[in-house]
Design a protein around this motif. Structure first.
Motif, mmCIF file in Angstrom:
data_model
loop_
_atom_site.group_PDB
_atom_site.id
_atom_site.type_symbol
_atom_site.label_atom_id
_atom_site.label_comp_id
_atom_site.label_asym_id
_atom_site.label_seq_id
_atom_site.Cartn_x
_atom_site.Cartn_y
_atom_site.Cartn_z
ATOM 1 N N ILE A 196 0.839 -1.241 -0.034
ATOM 2 C CA ILE A 196 0.050 0.034 0.160
ATOM 3 C C ILE A 196 0.937 1.208 0.084
ATOM 4 O O ILE A 196 0.360 2.452 -0.512
ATOM 5 C CB ILE A 196 -1.008 0.016 1.253
ATOM 6 C CG1 ILE A 196 -2.030 -1.092 1.065
ATOM 7 C CG2 ILE A 196 -1.662 1.383 1.387
ATOM 8 C CD1 ILE A 196 -2.993 -1.448 2.253
ATOM 9 N N LEU A 256 -4.542 5.525 -3.697
ATOM 10 C CA LEU A 256 -5.101 5.559 -2.571
ATOM 11 C C LEU A 256 -6.462 6.051 -2.141
ATOM 12 O O LEU A 256 -7.298 5.676 -1.567
ATOM 13 C CB LEU A 256 -4.166 6.204 -1.592
ATOM 14 C CG LEU A 256 -2.716 5.471 -1.433
ATOM 15 C CD1 LEU A 256 -1.719 6.631 -0.491
ATOM 16 C CD2 LEU A 256 -3.114 4.298 -0.489
ATOM 17 N N ALA A 296 -4.229 0.131 5.375
ATOM 18 C CA ALA A 296 -5.022 0.955 4.600
ATOM 19 C C ALA A 296 -5.584 2.056 5.535
ATOM 20 O O ALA A 296 -5.370 3.110 4.939
ATOM 21 C CB ALA A 296 -6.205 0.185 3.925
ATOM 22 N N SER A 305 -10.719 0.770 2.538
ATOM 23 C CA SER A 305 -10.446 -0.587 2.234
ATOM 24 C C SER A 305 -11.749 -1.482 2.395
ATOM 25 O O SER A 305 -12.633 -1.266 3.075
ATOM 26 C CB SER A 305 -9.480 -1.133 3.017
ATOM 27 O OG SER A 305 -9.974 -1.414 4.467
#
Length: 408
Positions: free
Chosen positions: A62, A70, A90, A97
Motif C-alpha cells: 500500500i 489510495l 489501509a 479498504s
C-alpha cells in the motif's frame, strides 16, 4: 517487478514497515534446543500487531501506491490474517479498504477486520469464490487489489522478517518458514540468499496441502484437488506462479508436517513458552524436530497467532490425549454397591485424577453380571498411564481403551 526482491528493496521495506509493526525479537527456546540437539530461536510474529506477519507485506504494498490509487481505495479477499493486515495498513495510510470474506468466516475475524477500519463483504462459501468477487469489484469500482501472496512487492514486505533475523542472529544457519501461497517463504529465502548464500532456508508445508511440493515436482504451479489440514492459514490449493521462480532458486528444501505434529507443537508452545501460535505458524516448530541434531543455529518463524477459542480447546484436548496425559478406560463391573469405589480407589492409589465418569447399566441384559464404567483419567504421560491400566488389570477389572470417538 524488477525493482522488488533486491537488497535495496528489502532495506527500504524494512524501514517502511517499522512505521506500523511491533518489534518481534528472537526468543531462544531451551525446550526445543534440548528436543532437537540444535540451538533454536523463535521469531514470534504471532505477537505482531494484528497477530500475524501479513501486516508487513500489506503495508509495504500500500505504501507503494500512488495518491490517486489510495484515493480510490483498496480491496482484497481473505478469511483471516491478510484481511486484518490490509485493513490496518489501509486505515493507517488514510485509504478506504474493502475485504471480501467467505460466509463461513468466524465472526470474531469479521469483527476484528471491521475494527481495523475495513468494510467487510461476505460472499461465497470458500476463499476462491470470495477472491473472484473481490477481483470483480476491483474492476468495477477502480479499486486496487492487494494480493495475499502472489506479488513481488508483498513478498518483499514479508522478507523483512529475514532481515530482522540476521540482524539479531548473524550466524544463523537455518531458517524454517511456513509455506501456504509462497509469499512469506519467497521473501525470506530471496533475502537470505542475497545476504548470505550459506544460510539454508527451508519451507514447511502441511502434509494435507502440499501445493509447493506439487509445483516443484511438476516444474510449474499446479492446483491441488483439495486441501485437508488444520493449518487453515496455509491450506492453499495452488502456490503463486509469480513467486514460484524465486522459491525454485532460493529455497533449499521443503519439509512436510502432519496435523498430529501440529497438535503436539501447540501444547509445547503453550506449556513451555506461554504463547498462542496458530496451527500454520507451528509448521516451523514441528519441522525443527526433523532436522539433524548437529548443533546448528535454527530460527523458526511463528507466522501468526490468530486462533479462536473453540479451536484452541479442541487442539489442547487432542494434544493431551496424544501425550497420554488424558485417557479413557472402559471396565465391566457388577452393579453392586461399592464396585465404583473399588475402581476409584485403584486409580487414586496410583495418583490418577478422575475427570469424567460415564456409567452404562444397559451394556448387557443382566445388570447383575456387569455394567460398563468409562473413566476419563488425567496422567503424567505414557508410563503413568500404563501403570494405572496395569493396576486395574491386577485388580480384576480387565480395562479396555475405547477410541476417542467412542469415549466422548
Amino acid at each position: 517487478m524488477a525493482d522488488m526482491l533486491t537488497l535495496e528493496a528489502f532495506e527500504e521495506a524494512s524501514e517502511k514497515v517499522k512505521e506500523v509493526t511491533l518489534e518481534t525479537k528472537l526468543v531462544e527456546s531451551p525446550y526445543l534446543c534440548a528436543a532437537t540437539g540444535n540451538r533454536v530461536w523463535l521469531k514470534p510474529e504471532n505477537m505482531q500487531r494484528t497477530g500475524a506477519y501479513k501486516l508487513r507485506g500489506a503495508y509495504y504494498k500500500i505504501s507503494k501506491l500512488s495518491q490517486d490509487e489510495l484515493d480510490r481505495g483498496v480491496i482484497t479477499a481473505s478469511a483471516g490474517n491478510h484481511a486484518q493486515g490490509v485493513a490496518y495498513a489501509a486505515t493507517h495510510a488514510g485509504a478506504r479498504s474493502i475485504v471480501v470474506m467467505p460466509t463461513t468466516t468466524p465472526l470474531i475475524k469479521v469483527e476484528r477486520t471491521k475494527g481495523y477500519g475495513a468494510e467487510v463483504i461476505l460472499h461465497g462459501d470458500v476463499f476462491d469464490e470470495a477472491g473472484e468477487y473481490a477481483q470483480k469489484l476491483a474492476e468495477e469500482q477502480g479499486l486496487t487489489y492487494i494480493p495475499p501472496f502472489n506479488d513481488e512487492t508483498v513478498a518483499t514486505g514479508q522478507g523483512t522478517i529475514g532481515m530482522e533475523i540476521v540482524q539479531e542472529l548473524p550466524l544463523v544457519d537455518t531458517i524454517l518458514v511456513p509455506v501456504g501461497g509462497g509469499g512469506l517463504s519467497c521473501g525470506i529465502a530471496t533475502f537470505a540468499k542475497l545476504y548470505n548464500p550459506k544460510i539454508r532456508v527451508i519451507g514447511v508445508e502441511p502434509a494435507g496441502a502440499p501445493s509447493l511440493t506439487a509445483a516443484l515436482e511438476a516444474g510449474h504451479a499446479v492446483k491441488l484437488p483439495s486441501a485437508n489440514t488444520i493449518a487453515d492459514g496455509t491450506a492453499v490449493l495452488e502456490v503463486g506462479d509469480r513467486v514460484l521462480p524465486y522459491l525454485k532458486e532460493n529455497l533449499d528444501d521443503v519439509l512436510l508436517v502432519e496435523d498430529d505434529e501440529l497438535v503436539v507443537s501447540f501444547l509445547d508452545m503453550v506449556e513451555n513458552h506461554k504463547m498462542i501460535v496458530e496451527n500454520s505458524g507451528l509448521l516451523s516448530v514441528a519441522a525443527a524436530k526433523q532436522l539433524p541434531a548437529d548443533g546448528r543455529r535454527v530460527a523458526c518463524v511463528l507466522s501468526g497467532g490468530n486462533m479462536d477459542v473453540i479451536t484452541m480447546s479442541s487442539v489442547v484436548q487432542y494434544g493431551l490425549i496424544q501425550r497420554s496425559r488424558v485417557f479413557t478406560v472402559s471396565v465391566l463391573l457388577p452393579d453392586r454397591p461399592g464396585s465404583l469405589v473399588r475402581v476409584a480407589s485403584v486409580i487414586a492409589e496410583h495418583n490418577g485424577n478422575v475427570i469424567k465418569l460415564k456409567h452404562n447399566q444397559f451394556v448387557t441384559t443382566n445388570r447383575n453380571a456387569a455394567v460398563e464404567l468409562r473413566v476419563t483419567i488425567e496422567a503424567y504421560g505414557p508410563e503413568h498411564r500404563q501403570e494405572i491400566i496395569d493396576a486395574l488389570s491386577e485388580a480384576g477389572f480387565n480395562p479396555e481403551l475405547p477410541s476417542f470417538r467412542e469415549a466422548n
